[in-house]
Design a protein around this motif. Sequence first.
Motif, PDB file in Angstrom:
ATOM      1  N   ILE A   1       1.310  -1.392  -0.521  1.00 46.43           N
ATOM      2  CA  ILE A   1      -0.407  -0.047   0.146  1.00 46.43           C
ATOM      3  C   ILE A   1       1.486   1.109   0.173  1.00 46.43           C
ATOM      4  O   ILE A   1       1.736   1.616   0.791  1.00 46.43           O
ATOM      5  CB  ILE A   1      -0.768  -0.030   0.923  1.00 46.43           C
ATOM      6  N   GLU A   2       0.767   2.499  -1.116  1.00 47.68           N
ATOM      7  CA  GLU A   2       1.746   3.305  -0.931  1.00 47.68           C
ATOM      8  C   GLU A   2       0.077   4.617  -1.134  1.00 47.68           C
ATOM      9  O   GLU A   2      -0.784   5.032  -1.412  1.00 47.68           O
ATOM     10  CB  GLU A   2       1.739   3.805  -2.091  1.00 47.68           C
ATOM     11  N   ARG A   3       0.795   5.755   0.188  1.00 53.00           N
ATOM     12  CA  ARG A   3      -0.220   6.713  -0.284  1.00 53.00           C
ATOM     13  C   ARG A   3       0.002   7.951  -1.179  1.00 53.00           C
ATOM     14  O   ARG A   3      -1.026   8.861  -1.819  1.00 53.00           O
ATOM     15  CB  ARG A   3      -0.140   7.515   0.761  1.00 53.00           C
ATOM     16  N   GLY A   4       1.686   7.413  -2.666  1.00 56.81           N
ATOM     17  CA  GLY A   4       1.305   8.402  -3.215  1.00 56.81           C
ATOM     18  C   GLY A   4       1.306   7.479  -4.575  1.00 56.81           C
ATOM     19  O   GLY A   4       0.902   6.386  -4.589  1.00 56.81           O
ATOM     20  N   ASP A   5       1.677   7.969  -5.518  1.00 56.87           N
ATOM     21  CA  ASP A   5       1.586   6.996  -6.993  1.00 56.87           C
ATOM     22  C   ASP A   5       2.987   7.298  -7.421  1.00 56.87           C
ATOM     23  O   ASP A   5       4.051   7.206  -6.977  1.00 56.87           O
ATOM     24  CB  ASP A   5       1.107   8.432  -8.128  1.00 56.87           C
ATOM     25  N   TRP A   6       3.172   6.504  -8.575  1.00 56.23           N
ATOM     26  CA  TRP A   6       4.697   5.807  -9.396  1.00 56.23           C
ATOM     27  C   TRP A   6       5.170   7.511  -9.377  1.00 56.23           C
ATOM     28  O   TRP A   6       4.428   8.892 -10.146  1.00 56.23           O
ATOM     29  CB  TRP A   6       4.326   5.288 -10.187  1.00 56.23           C
TER      30      TRP A   6
ATOM     31  N   VAL B   1       5.937   5.396  -4.680  1.00 60.52           N
ATOM     32  CA  VAL B   1       5.917   4.608  -5.140  1.00 60.52           C
ATOM     33  C   VAL B   1       7.965   4.716  -5.058  1.00 60.52           C
ATOM     34  O   VAL B   1       8.296   5.794  -5.955  1.00 60.52           O
ATOM     35  CB  VAL B   1       6.090   4.068  -6.055  1.00 60.52           C
ATOM     36  N   GLY B   2       7.966   4.077  -3.897  1.00 57.88           N
ATOM     37  CA  GLY B   2      10.375   4.645  -3.888  1.00 57.88           C
ATOM     38  C   GLY B   2      10.576   5.512  -2.576  1.00 57.88           C
ATOM     39  O   GLY B   2      11.159   5.351  -1.510  1.00 57.88           O
ATOM     40  N   SER B   3       9.372   6.519  -3.007  1.00 58.73           N
ATOM     41  CA  SER B   3       9.597   6.937  -1.038  1.00 58.73           C
ATOM     42  C   SER B   3      10.787   7.988  -1.825  1.00 58.73           C
ATOM     43  O   SER B   3      11.127   8.957  -2.982  1.00 58.73           O
ATOM     44  CB  SER B   3       9.804   7.663  -0.237  1.00 58.73           C
ATOM     45  N   GLY B   4      11.451   8.589  -0.725  1.00 54.16           N
ATOM     46  CA  GLY B   4      12.824   8.927  -0.886  1.00 54.16           C
ATOM     47  C   GLY B   4      13.738   8.390  -1.730  1.00 54.16           C
ATOM     48  O   GLY B   4      15.193   9.225  -2.488  1.00 54.16           O
TER      49      GLY B   4
ATOM     50  N   GLY C   1      17.057   3.249  -6.488  1.00 51.75           N
ATOM     51  CA  GLY C   1      15.921   3.343  -5.362  1.00 51.75           C
ATOM     52  C   GLY C   1      15.114   1.788  -5.229  1.00 51.75           C
ATOM     53  O   GLY C   1      15.045   1.145  -6.468  1.00 51.75           O
ATOM     54  N   THR C   2      13.873   2.089  -4.568  1.00 44.63           N
ATOM     55  CA  THR C   2      13.635   0.482  -4.835  1.00 44.63           C
ATOM     56  C   THR C   2      12.313   0.716  -5.704  1.00 44.63           C
ATOM     57  O   THR C   2      12.182  -0.620  -6.468  1.00 44.63           O
ATOM     58  CB  THR C   2      13.045   0.803  -3.413  1.00 44.63           C
ATOM     59  N   GLN C   3      12.145   2.338  -6.365  1.00 43.35           N
ATOM     60  CA  GLN C   3      10.840   2.182  -7.225  1.00 43.35           C
ATOM     61  C   GLN C   3      11.578   1.316  -8.794  1.00 43.35           C
ATOM     62  O   GLN C   3      10.299   1.099  -9.391  1.00 43.35           O
ATOM     63  CB  GLN C   3      10.749   3.175  -7.694  1.00 43.35           C
ATOM     64  N   ASN C   4      12.806   1.429  -8.778  1.00 44.81           N
ATOM     65  CA  ASN C   4      13.001   0.971 -10.502  1.00 44.81           C
ATOM     66  C   ASN C   4      14.312  -0.046 -10.284  1.00 44.81           C
ATOM     67  O   ASN C   4      15.268  -0.754 -11.114  1.00 44.81           O
ATOM     68  CB  ASN C   4      14.343   1.706 -10.709  1.00 44.81           C
ATOM     69  N   THR C   5      14.705  -0.401  -9.084  1.00 49.53           N
ATOM     70  CA  THR C   5      15.205  -2.412  -8.397  1.00 49.53           C
ATOM     71  C   THR C   5      14.288  -3.617  -7.191  1.00 49.53           C
ATOM     72  O   THR C   5      13.781  -3.995  -8.378  1.00 49.53           O
ATOM     73  CB  THR C   5      16.443  -1.929  -7.464  1.00 49.53           C
TER      74      THR C   5
END
Lengths: 527, 192
Positions: A37-42, A99-102, A233-237
């Motif tokens: 669950i993520e509060r933001g978007d990609w 997604v990936g946040s910081g 980041g976590t969003q691309n790995t």
Amino acid sequence: MNISDGKKFDAIVIGAGAGGGIAAKELSCAGLKTLLIERGDWPDYEDSTNDEFINQRSHIIRALHGPDRRKSPRAMHTKDGWKPVPAHIQDYSVVAACVGSGTVTYGAMAWRFMPQDFRLKSTYGEFAGSSIADWPISYDDLEPFYEKAEWEIGVSGNQRDNPFAPPRKKDFPMPPFEHNDEDVFLMKTCRRLGLHPYPIPMLRNSVPYNGRSACIRNRTCCGYVCPVDAKNGTQNTVIPKALKSGNCTIRTNCTASEIVMQGGRAKGVRYFDSDKILQYAEADIIVASMGACETARLFWNSKSGRFPDGIGNQNDQLGRHLQSHAYTGAYGLFDEDIVSLKGPGATFAISDFNHNPRENIIGGVLCSEFYRLPYALSQLRPPNSPRWGGGTQKIPARKHAQNSATTRPHTGNPNARRTRNSRAYRTRLLGAARLSYSWTVSPSRLEASGFSLVESRNDFEGSRRKNHLAYPWQRKSPRQGSRTTSSRNLPHGRRPKNFRHRPFLQSLGNGKSVCCRRFAARHQRRF
Amino acid sequence: MPTRRDFVKDTALISAGVAVAGCVNTVAKNRFPPDERECVIAMCEQIIPRDEFAGATDAGVVNYVENWVFKYFPEMRKIYAEGTQAVMRSSAQIYGAKFQNLTFVKQREFMELLESGAISKSTWDSDVNQSGFFNEIRVRSMQGFYGSPRHGGNKNLVSYSMMGWDTPLVIGQNRYNGALKRRESDATKGSI
């Protein structure tokens, strides 16, 4: 409320940032049906405008990836009581909502703890008012996981020139970045001072890696999305890997409101979906990885008979001991150009003062700083230079290519920021975290921040004494202590008579600093 | 029967009328009233005066301030309205003229008083904090001067060129707000 997902999942991970992304990948690749669950978007580079005022680092107008100031209220304790704090100011403590946040926008330094970091309390003793503690695990326990993360996510660097580096079995997967002009200059000086500069381990691709391209040395890097996806980041790995496993479902724009408890166990999660409709999902494992403030807020909102004050808050410790992003730094101006227009900067560090009482100074890692963008640079003024009126443009105009900076996060005061007497109060069903902390930094720490060190020796290669300025920089910090003269107050190239180099070690909880010699005398056995 | 020439003329006139009306509305909605605007311009110019380098007025800093107040943080509107009124009022009491009509030297004197909060309470006669308002103007002036022209200030990239900062930075291709989204939506509409 929709009971939409029943027992569909084995695990629910709340928050798709640095921790949540990795947790989701490990769980789903192990065969568990996972809901992320993520509060933001990609995140999308197309939304990015390389704007100094709209990014995650200097969110003067807004933070590019949120959170939206109207949707995510927070309160701050001031002398007039609790006041709402807008998301665009520093005190809000923005953590990207995407997604990936910081990890989408970070400066991407990949530090390992040192073995000594796990035994701070037993090494240095306890300080009244501090939260200093030993870890229940050691460096050796974590080492294999450090290695796994470095290879899976992708780190560039080597530790050959760092004699203080923690032991490692395998090198980094990518070679280090080359040093920029400014850092070549500073490293030369460091070596002459007997220090040991080495390349910062970076979560950026120095060469093509993991099917993505190499870094293009963008100036707007720290705080911004990478235009060529070379920042790892976590969003691309790990999150794409989790999704590829077929076991992970990601729900973006969904905000968790409560963890439902059954007895002593977490049973399910209530969350608002992208249409603001309350949903409910159940799972055996629930991972809360929403960042320091939001995780505490969610736990406060999740009350049960067993936990009337929120999950895990039996001892009233929930939300306390919040560590800030406070940095100590120093800036220098030179006669000649040392800055190239290539970004993102921050290519070398020294660890000579990490747990190494060299010259009675113990501190953290000291790094060169990222590229200073125009507005940020315009705010850095040497002592005695006007804040406004005629002549304010001179420094940015003439010294743009001649400025240099080092910073380091100061870890000395574990209570630098904490929530105190805080309770999430309910607004719009979700509640808002209330923060109370100070940015207090003691002058002795400032002096340990590099430039003042070299300045005091009048040994900064290439900088002529009469034009050499060195002044530590701090955020929102009043000067403290009467005996120490902060080198912030140094006039141009001249050392005040009463200037004494006070060693850095640790700040007591009451804000007083303690000098290493006195400290050593007090704790002789420990040294 | 109207000729083609008449038709073109009429259409042009009507379009011009619509355009002017549109402009007037926009100005009234997103701009300070004239008095207030002049006062803000003069204050910003005091923060960053033109000398060997361009100043705040050259950089159009007031446009940034207006965007800040009307577009980004409407809650600041009240502070600016009250603050500028208090500046003009107290300047008239102390120097006998509105702030924007004072000489540069007198304006500087007034700004120094404002910065230190030294204007007497009865003269200032406002809830807005003096040095707080000064600081607000100081910070916005700096941001308008050194920030991206996207937000209204830094006209003709004056500060970037002053610093020798090459911009816009070209990375493969320059990107503009929503350019790709527009392209995508055009593509879905079949117009490309």
